[in-house]
Scaffold this motif. Structure first.
Motif, PDB file in Angstrom:
ATOM      1  N   ALA A 163       0.832  -1.203   0.000  1.00  0.00           N
ATOM      2  CA  ALA A 163       0.000   0.000   0.000  1.00  0.00           C
ATOM      3  C   ALA A 163       0.861   1.245   0.000  1.00  0.00           C
ATOM      4  O   ALA A 163       2.052   1.208   0.329  1.00  0.00           O
ATOM      5  N   CYS A 199       1.365   4.684   1.844  1.00  0.00           N
ATOM      6  CA  CYS A 199       1.065   5.268   3.155  1.00  0.00           C
ATOM      7  C   CYS A 199       1.138   6.790   3.065  1.00  0.00           C
ATOM      8  O   CYS A 199       1.867   7.353   2.243  1.00  0.00           O
ATOM      9  N   PHE A 229      -3.150  -4.100   6.741  1.00  0.00           N
ATOM     10  CA  PHE A 229      -2.824  -2.886   7.484  1.00  0.00           C
ATOM     11  C   PHE A 229      -2.319  -3.145   8.903  1.00  0.00           C
ATOM     12  O   PHE A 229      -2.013  -2.203   9.643  1.00  0.00           O
ATOM     13  N   GLY A 281      -7.226  10.841   7.503  1.00  0.00           N
ATOM     14  CA  GLY A 281      -6.633   9.865   6.618  1.00  0.00           C
ATOM     15  C   GLY A 281      -6.691   8.497   7.262  1.00  0.00           C
ATOM     16  O   GLY A 281      -7.303   8.309   8.322  1.00  0.00           O
ATOM     17  N   PRO A 282      -6.054   7.488   6.669  1.00  0.00           N
ATOM     18  CA  PRO A 282      -6.162   6.130   7.200  1.00  0.00           C
ATOM     19  C   PRO A 282      -5.747   5.990   8.666  1.00  0.00           C
ATOM     20  O   PRO A 282      -6.432   5.321   9.448  1.00  0.00           O
ATOM     21  N   ARG A 322     -13.277  11.868   3.592  1.00  0.00           N
ATOM     22  CA  ARG A 322     -12.682  11.441   4.858  1.00  0.00           C
ATOM     23  C   ARG A 322     -13.617  11.726   6.031  1.00  0.00           C
ATOM     24  O   ARG A 322     -13.739  10.901   6.956  1.00  0.00           O
ATOM     25  N   VAL A 365     -10.925   1.348   4.684  1.00  0.00           N
ATOM     26  CA  VAL A 365     -10.231   2.571   4.264  1.00  0.00           C
ATOM     27  C   VAL A 365      -9.838   2.544   2.792  1.00  0.00           C
ATOM     28  O   VAL A 365      -9.500   3.585   2.217  1.00  0.00           O
ATOM     29  N   ILE A 366      -9.868   1.378   2.151  1.00  0.00           N
ATOM     30  CA  ILE A 366      -9.375   1.257   0.772  1.00  0.00           C
ATOM     31  C   ILE A 366     -10.382   1.854  -0.213  1.00  0.00           C
ATOM     32  O   ILE A 366     -11.549   1.463  -0.239  1.00  0.00           O
ATOM     33  N   PHE A 418      -3.285   9.987  -4.765  1.00  0.00           N
ATOM     34  CA  PHE A 418      -3.416   9.935  -3.307  1.00  0.00           C
ATOM     35  C   PHE A 418      -2.974  11.255  -2.689  1.00  0.00           C
ATOM     36  O   PHE A 418      -3.649  11.812  -1.810  1.00  0.00           O
ATOM     37  N   THR A 437      -8.795   7.629  -0.729  1.00  0.00           N
ATOM     38  CA  THR A 437      -8.493   7.630   0.708  1.00  0.00           C
ATOM     39  C   THR A 437      -7.366   6.646   1.068  1.00  0.00           C
ATOM     40  O   THR A 437      -6.683   6.852   2.067  1.00  0.00           O
ATOM     41  N   LYS A 438      -7.200   5.584   0.279  1.00  0.00           N
ATOM     42  CA  LYS A 438      -6.133   4.628   0.528  1.00  0.00           C
ATOM     43  C   LYS A 438      -5.940   3.767  -0.716  1.00  0.00           C
ATOM     44  O   LYS A 438      -6.919   3.309  -1.313  1.00  0.00           O
TER      45      LYS A 438
END
Length: 389
Positions: A36, A38, A166, A195-196, A222, A358-359, A375, A383-384
């Motif tokens: 992913a 970040c 995650f 955010g995540p 978000r 979150v994805i 992103f 968002t992710k």
């Protein structure tokens, strides 16, 4: 193999690089099945983290299948499915023995470089500058994992990658952020940044007994996520004064705990926001501390400030007078990921949380360069980003 590599500010490429090999008896090599991007990778993308070198392999949120192990690795076998923490930890130094894995004394081969800047070196990290070890990251088809007996957690269930990925970073980071807020039953907790990491901090605060969580951001997707999945009250800082709203929600007392889940590239409103950005661009400060200032101002007297957001250097105009006179406690740090792997895996397996919420984007690794930009710019409701080699 294919890998996402850093070539300078706003320049991430998909390159062919050598496949990693076993170097030490304690190493393992995994074939990456999911990784992913970040939020802290964006600090690299924007050129704010020093000691990056052209061609560095990025990424610190990987999982995959073990394809090779060193002779000293006893807990992993070829074919095991594992999630790899972003912190590289030896497991045997004083700090690891105290469960402070992100402060490992032995995993950063460039410890002197880090100590010259910070006084002491933290642990080495995957894909995050030569000051923190120069390790190749996990946005690639394969990854070498040092201290493989200490880091990876095996996935023994049939849970899909997106539900356990995650554990590598952002779920433990959000959970430790909530722990660091010293939450008592019924407390009010404010979280800056949805955010995540902020999303997991919101849900973790509720797991730890918070009676009320207030989420602060400006991105509609978000804020909606914080309401839908985290049952949070929300403040859009472009529409409302954060201090006034928080005082109104807490009868002028302020939140009991404040979590800065933003870090070094915080967006401030008004003159202070413009000044922070200008000072950063002119090299007069490394980070933009708007959220830190605001959280110190808003936090109740005797409250706690938790800082999971990544900072890389110096900040300007931090209100130390308010911090001291309000008797605030500050807890911070990179996440001691290994401490949280088993209990948080249990929460996922028991259905208490599904981290995949979150994805927003699942893409092949080859689309990584454009997804960094998407992103960073928060385009397309991003968002992710989960990448699959």
């Amino acid at each position: 193999m294919k890998a996402l590599t850093w070539h300078g500010e706003e320049d991430v490429r998909i390159d062919d690089v050598p496949r990693p090999q076993i170097r030490e008896p304690t190493d393992a090599v995994i074939e990456v099945t999911a990784t992913a991007i970040c939020g802290s990778d964006l600090h690299l993308y924007d050129g704010h983290v020093p000691t990056m070198e052209e061609g560095d392999v990025l990424g610190h949120e990987p999982m995959g299948e073990v394809v090779e192990t060193g002779s000293a690795v006893e807990n992993l076998e070829v074919g095991d499915r594992v999630v790899v923490p972003f912190t590289i930890s030896c497991g045997s130094c004083w700090f690891c023995e105290q469960d402070m894995y992100s402060l490992c004394d032995n995993s950063n081969p460039n410890a002197e470089m880090a100590a010259a800047e910070m006084g002491h070196s933290p642990a080495g990290l995957f894909g995050y500058s030569h000051m923190l070890g120069g390790y190749e990251g996990g946005q690639a088809e394969y990854l070498r994992v040092p201290y493989a007996d200490v880091g990876p957690i095996k996935v023994d269930s049939n849970l899909p990658d997106e539900e356990v990925l995650f554990l590598s970073d952002i779920f433990p980071t959000g959970y430790m952020a909530a722990e660091n807020a010293d939450i008592d039953e019924g407390d009010t907790v404010a979280v800056w940044g949805c955010g995540p990491v902020g999303q997991f901090a919101i849900q973790s605060a509720q797991m730890l007994g918070a009676g009320r969580v207030v989420a602060i951001d400006r991105v509609p997707e978000r804020l909606d996520m914080a309401q839908k999945h985290g049952d949070a009250e929300v403040i859009n800082f472009e529409e409302d004064d954060v201090y006034d709203r928080l005082m109104g929600l807490t009868r002028d007392r302020g939140p009991d705990g404040c979590i800065d889940a933003v870090g070094s590239e915080a967006h401030g409103m008004g003159v202070s926001g413009v000044t922070d950005k200008a000072k950063q661009e002119l090299g007069m400060q490394d980070d933009r501390p708007h959220v830190l200032r605001e959280a110190i101002k808003c936090c109740r007297k005797g409250g706690t400030l938790s800082v999971p957001g990544v900072y890389v250097g110096d900040v300007d105009n931090l209100p130390m007078g308010a911090l001291m006179n309000k008797a605030l406690t500050v807890n911070s740090g990179q996440t001691h990921v290994q401490r949280y792997l088993d209990p948080l895996m249990e929460k996922i397996e028991e259905g208490e949380i599904d981290p995949s919420f979150v994805i927003s984007h699942k893409e092949p690794l080859e689309r990584g360069p454009e997804m960094y930009e998407t992103f960073r710019d928060k385009e397309d409701g991003c968002t992710k980003v989960m990448l699959t080699p």
